[in-house]
Design an enzyme around this catalytic site. Structure first.
Site, PDB file in Angstrom:
ATOM      1  N   MET A  99     -28.183 125.048  72.123  1.00  0.00           N
ATOM      2  CA  MET A  99     -29.702 125.620  72.804  1.00  0.00           C
ATOM      3  C   MET A  99     -29.795 125.254  74.107  1.00  0.00           C
ATOM      4  SD  MET A  99     -31.302 122.439  70.518  1.00  0.00           S
ATOM      5  CE  MET A  99     -33.051 122.968  70.772  1.00  0.00           C
ATOM      6  N   ILE A 157     -28.008 116.222  69.823  1.00  0.00           N
ATOM      7  CA  ILE A 157     -26.750 115.925  71.068  1.00  0.00           C
ATOM      8  C   ILE A 157     -27.483 116.443  72.327  1.00  0.00           C
ATOM      9  CG2 ILE A 157     -24.700 116.263  71.503  1.00  0.00           C
ATOM     10  CD1 ILE A 157     -23.990 116.987  68.665  1.00  0.00           C
ATOM     11  N   GLY A 187     -31.580 122.047  77.622  1.00  0.00           N
ATOM     12  CA  GLY A 187     -30.164 122.251  77.064  1.00  0.00           C
ATOM     13  C   GLY A 187     -29.704 121.276  76.305  1.00  0.00           C
ATOM     14  N   SER A 188     -29.150 121.621  75.106  1.00  0.00           N
ATOM     15  CA  SER A 188     -28.450 120.585  74.244  1.00  0.00           C
ATOM     16  C   SER A 188     -27.978 121.360  72.929  1.00  0.00           C
ATOM     17  CB  SER A 188     -29.891 119.845  73.511  1.00  0.00           C
ATOM     18  OG  SER A 188     -30.911 120.677  73.234  1.00  0.00           O
ATOM     19  N   ARG A 189     -27.761 120.705  71.835  1.00  0.00           N
ATOM     20  CA  ARG A 189     -26.870 121.014  70.664  1.00  0.00           C
ATOM     21  C   ARG A 189     -27.340 120.315  69.514  1.00  0.00           C
ATOM     22  NH1 ARG A 189     -20.237 120.946  70.246  1.00  0.00           N
ATOM     23  NH2 ARG A 189     -20.356 120.244  68.198  1.00  0.00           N
TER      24      ARG A 189
END
Length: 220
Positions: A99, A157, A187-189
């Site tokens: 993301m 995450i 911002g991430s996953r």
């Protein structure tokens, strides 16, 4: 489209900073038209960027007990068979979605069922695409058992920019496919671990939408 509740505080802080910055420019540098209008432009761009990050678009989500919906907006960066060592302790199909800051950052339940496992881990802030971010970064791990007994684990995450993971579920709670289970700022996953028999409907590089894109399907 509305603004997500997780953005209220951040937006208020940004508006305050913009107001103070513009007030200082007017007080100390009012004679420079270039500096004043540059400050206006940067202030506007910053506000638009923050507003779009916390946007909450309306989505018509169709639930289906045989499908696994994508839990987040972003780009598919990993599809592989791997050993899931935290809860299942066996081989699973891992699908990871990166993301970026321009994506909607709402996280949605990929399946309906009961939360069979939940853990929060404090940790590092490696870039979200780093191979070890799944086990070293700040993260949550959530497993949901469906009515047919199948389980899916999904993991929020934090990335290098993300410093706050928010979740709205707890172990034992009933959840509905497509509804919000959390939010990650900046911002991430999200990693999803599917049963080996599941059919994956996406490929690496695909752009996906949370609650809309079908990530995979359970074997019948």
């Amino acid at each position: 489209m509305t603004i997500h509740k997780e953005g209220y505080t951040s937006i208020a802080i940004v508006v305050l900073v913009i107001f103070m910055a513009n007030a200082l420019v007017h007080y100390f540098i009012s004679g420079s038209t270039f500096v004043v209008w540059t400050t206006y432009l940067l202030s506007f761009l910053l506000l638009v960027a923050v507003l779009q990050f916390f946007r909450n678009p309306r989505r018509r989500i169709i639930t289906d007990d045989h499908t696994i919906l994508c839990p987040a907006d972003g780009k598919v960066v990993v599809i592989e068979e791997t050993e899931e060592t935290e809860y299942f302790h066996d081989k699973r199909i891992q699908v990871s979605i990166f993301m970026s800051p321009v994506n909607v950052h709402i996280n949605r339940n990929p399946v309906s069922g009961k939360v069979s496992f939940f853990r929060y881990h404090s940790g590092k802030y490696l870039v979200a695409w780093h191979p070890k971010s799944s086990t070293l970064n700040e993260r949550t791990s959530i497993a949901v058992r469906t009515a047919t007994g199948k389980e899916v684990l999904f993991r929020q995450i934090a990335g290098a920019m993300a410093r706050r993971i928010v979740w709205y579920v707890e172990e034992g709670a009933a959840v509905t496919q497509g509804e919000e289970f959390g939010f990650i700022k900046f911002g991430s996953r999200v990693d999803v671990f599917l049963p080996l028999g599941a059919k994956v409907d996406v490929k690496i590089g695909d752009k996906v939408s949370g609650g809309l894109t079908i990530l995979g399907r359970f074997d019948q």
